[in-house]
Design a protein around this motif. Sequence first.
Motif, PDB file in Angstrom:
ATOM      1  N   LEU A  57     -42.597  18.928 -50.098  1.00 25.00           N
ATOM      2  CA  LEU A  57     -44.062  19.260 -50.737  1.00 25.00           C
ATOM      3  C   LEU A  57     -44.476  17.971 -51.635  1.00 25.00           C
ATOM      4  O   LEU A  57     -43.574  17.450 -52.129  1.00 25.00           O
ATOM      5  N   PRO A  58     -45.662  17.260 -51.510  1.00 27.55           N
ATOM      6  CA  PRO A  58     -46.114  16.348 -52.543  1.00 27.55           C
ATOM      7  C   PRO A  58     -46.295  16.934 -54.004  1.00 27.55           C
ATOM      8  O   PRO A  58     -46.350  18.199 -54.051  1.00 27.55           O
ATOM      9  N   ASP A  59     -45.905  16.021 -54.897  1.00 26.94           N
ATOM     10  CA  ASP A  59     -45.843  16.393 -56.392  1.00 26.94           C
ATOM     11  C   ASP A  59     -46.813  17.631 -56.618  1.00 26.94           C
ATOM     12  O   ASP A  59     -46.507  18.583 -57.314  1.00 26.94           O
ATOM     13  N   ARG A  60     -47.854  17.271 -56.359  1.00 27.38           N
ATOM     14  CA  ARG A  60     -49.050  18.332 -56.887  1.00 27.38           C
ATOM     15  C   ARG A  60     -48.814  19.620 -56.371  1.00 27.38           C
ATOM     16  O   ARG A  60     -49.165  20.663 -56.906  1.00 27.38           O
ATOM     17  N   LYS A  61     -48.718  19.699 -55.082  1.00 24.87           N
ATOM     18  CA  LYS A  61     -48.540  20.815 -54.263  1.00 24.87           C
ATOM     19  C   LYS A  61     -47.410  21.691 -54.876  1.00 24.87           C
ATOM     20  O   LYS A  61     -47.312  22.816 -54.987  1.00 24.87           O
ATOM     21  N   GLN A  62     -46.230  21.030 -55.109  1.00 22.58           N
ATOM     22  CA  GLN A  62     -45.015  21.551 -55.440  1.00 22.58           C
ATOM     23  C   GLN A  62     -45.072  22.037 -57.017  1.00 22.58           C
ATOM     24  O   GLN A  62     -44.652  23.173 -57.119  1.00 22.58           O
ATOM     25  N   GLU A  64     -48.000  23.452 -57.946  1.00 25.42           N
ATOM     26  CA  GLU A  64     -48.964  24.727 -57.630  1.00 25.42           C
ATOM     27  C   GLU A  64     -48.044  25.702 -57.324  1.00 25.42           C
ATOM     28  O   GLU A  64     -48.264  26.808 -57.763  1.00 25.42           O
ATOM     29  N   VAL A  65     -47.397  25.277 -56.238  1.00 23.82           N
ATOM     30  CA  VAL A  65     -46.279  26.357 -55.647  1.00 23.82           C
ATOM     31  C   VAL A  65     -45.450  27.031 -56.894  1.00 23.82           C
ATOM     32  O   VAL A  65     -44.993  28.334 -56.840  1.00 23.82           O
ATOM     33  N   ALA A  66     -44.888  26.156 -57.740  1.00 27.07           N
ATOM     34  CA  ALA A  66     -43.955  26.788 -58.818  1.00 27.07           C
ATOM     35  C   ALA A  66     -44.946  27.671 -59.676  1.00 27.07           C
ATOM     36  O   ALA A  66     -44.170  28.692 -60.126  1.00 27.07           O
ATOM     37  N   LEU A  69     -44.867  31.044 -57.451  1.00 24.20           N
ATOM     38  CA  LEU A  69     -43.866  31.638 -57.847  1.00 24.20           C
ATOM     39  C   LEU A  69     -43.469  32.453 -58.914  1.00 24.20           C
ATOM     40  O   LEU A  69     -43.336  33.455 -59.206  1.00 24.20           O
ATOM     41  N   ALA A  70     -44.004  31.703 -60.223  1.00 31.10           N
ATOM     42  CA  ALA A  70     -44.046  32.448 -61.399  1.00 31.10           C
ATOM     43  C   ALA A  70     -45.007  33.428 -61.386  1.00 31.10           C
ATOM     44  O   ALA A  70     -44.576  34.490 -62.113  1.00 31.10           O
ATOM     45  N   ASP A  71     -46.159  33.488 -60.981  1.00 32.02           N
ATOM     46  CA  ASP A  71     -47.029  34.842 -60.851  1.00 32.02           C
ATOM     47  C   ASP A  71     -46.266  35.913 -60.021  1.00 32.02           C
ATOM     48  O   ASP A  71     -46.356  37.057 -60.626  1.00 32.02           O
ATOM     49  N   ILE A  72     -45.560  35.443 -59.154  1.00 35.29           N
ATOM     50  CA  ILE A  72     -44.996  36.682 -58.195  1.00 35.29           C
ATOM     51  C   ILE A  72     -43.951  37.210 -59.127  1.00 35.29           C
ATOM     52  O   ILE A  72     -43.840  38.472 -59.314  1.00 35.29           O
TER      53      ILE A  72
END
Lengths: 117, 117, 117, 117
Positions: A57-62, A64-66, A69-72
């Motif tokens: 993943l590009p940095d920004r997407k990475q 956002e994905v983090a 994961l935190a929300d879940i």
Amino acid sequence: MPNPDIERLQQQLRAFAAERDWDQFHSPKNLSMALIAEAAELVEHFQWLTEAQSRALPDRKQAEVAQELADIFIYLLRIADKLDIDLLQAAQDKVRINAGKYPADSVRGSAKKYTEY
Amino acid sequence: MPNPDIERLQQQLRAFAAERDWDQFHSPKNLSMALIAEAAELVEHFQWLTEAQSRALPDRKQAEVAQELADIFIYLLRIADKLDIDLLQAAQDKVRINAGKYPADSVRGSAKKYTEY
Amino acid sequence: MPNPDIERLQQQLRAFAAERDWDQFHSPKNLSMALIAEAAELVEHFQWLTEAQSRALPDRKQAEVAQELADIFIYLLRIADKLDIDLLQAAQDKVRINAGKYPADSVRGSAKKYTEY
Amino acid sequence: MPNPDIERLQQQLRAFAAERDWDQFHSPKNLSMALIAEAAELVEHFQWLTEAQSRALPDRKQAEVAQELADIFIYLLRIADKLDIDLLQAAQDKVRINAGKYPADSVRGSAKKYTEY
């Protein structure tokens, strides 16, 4: 034996909900809905990507994905707390169960569901 | 600072996949699909229950729900591992962000989304 | 016998994707992810509502929910089209199967899964 | 103008629920949970497949997927019925909205979300 980092997070989340008078909304039923809504936001990040793109993943997407994961994780901890389930213990138990369900020698390289073996 | 229990679980899951030659299937994209499928199994346990019933599960249901939480957690740890995201750190960051988004004084007793404030 | 309204919608969606060169993204796998993401937006509308509130939505919410249902339906039609499945026929078949699985006399007033009978 | 096939299906589902005394469980909230659980069963069929594999399913899998689509459609019809939403009309409206959000000339070959344009 409870994990101190997880305990601390659960205590923070408990205080967070209490201060906002949100416990009335936080039934396990409702929290399971909130959890799957967060899981879907994760899925949304990946839905038009190839598998290869999802591995790099590009940095920004990475970042956002983090956050997804935190929300879940937050809702998972909250449900576990509400139902008095030790999440880490449950995961350790499940890893052991899975080892029995999917013996390495018979499932190697195949992604069939265990009921199909 | 990584959490030793979580690290250990992630190592076990890594070995588990490697022994079965399953890394080829474990792209973040695919793992996000597996995660939401597990989240849906949790939802299924609650879909016809009242909120009150979901707060007081009979023992057998409680044990089944614990397994669903474990399954979600396992895929969550696996995705975090694949993407090199520190799950605990991400959750701690998110708790801080949420405190800013939902000030206790203005949201008390309301479940509106923060964009509505 | 195909339904003309459904056929027309599917043709519109087909043209819509073709004009945008989106067929490359519209594998059934990816479309299933998009569908569940839309289903989650529906769930999100209801997650903090009581069941009673969900039965009597205010006008604005009602309109938003109608759009979510539309989004789910659109992806459903699209997957059916891609896999050459007659959605209406499949639903009629399933209604017949369900009548066999859940005989009215034995399941009245109970929401257990059919495997539990 | 209502679609006679869809109307007939909704009437059947209404009778089906009434005969089983299931309307007490069929709040839109609960039905949205049932719908996403079915959507997840669809996702599960595709989670370890490549996109190419998902475009060319073997016969048995094709039949199973048809049933999952039917299950999703059934709950979708049921929610629309409960909330008095004309599903077909809502989809037609949404197709028109999407045409405005994603002009063919500016989005060709790109899968970005419309908010990113």
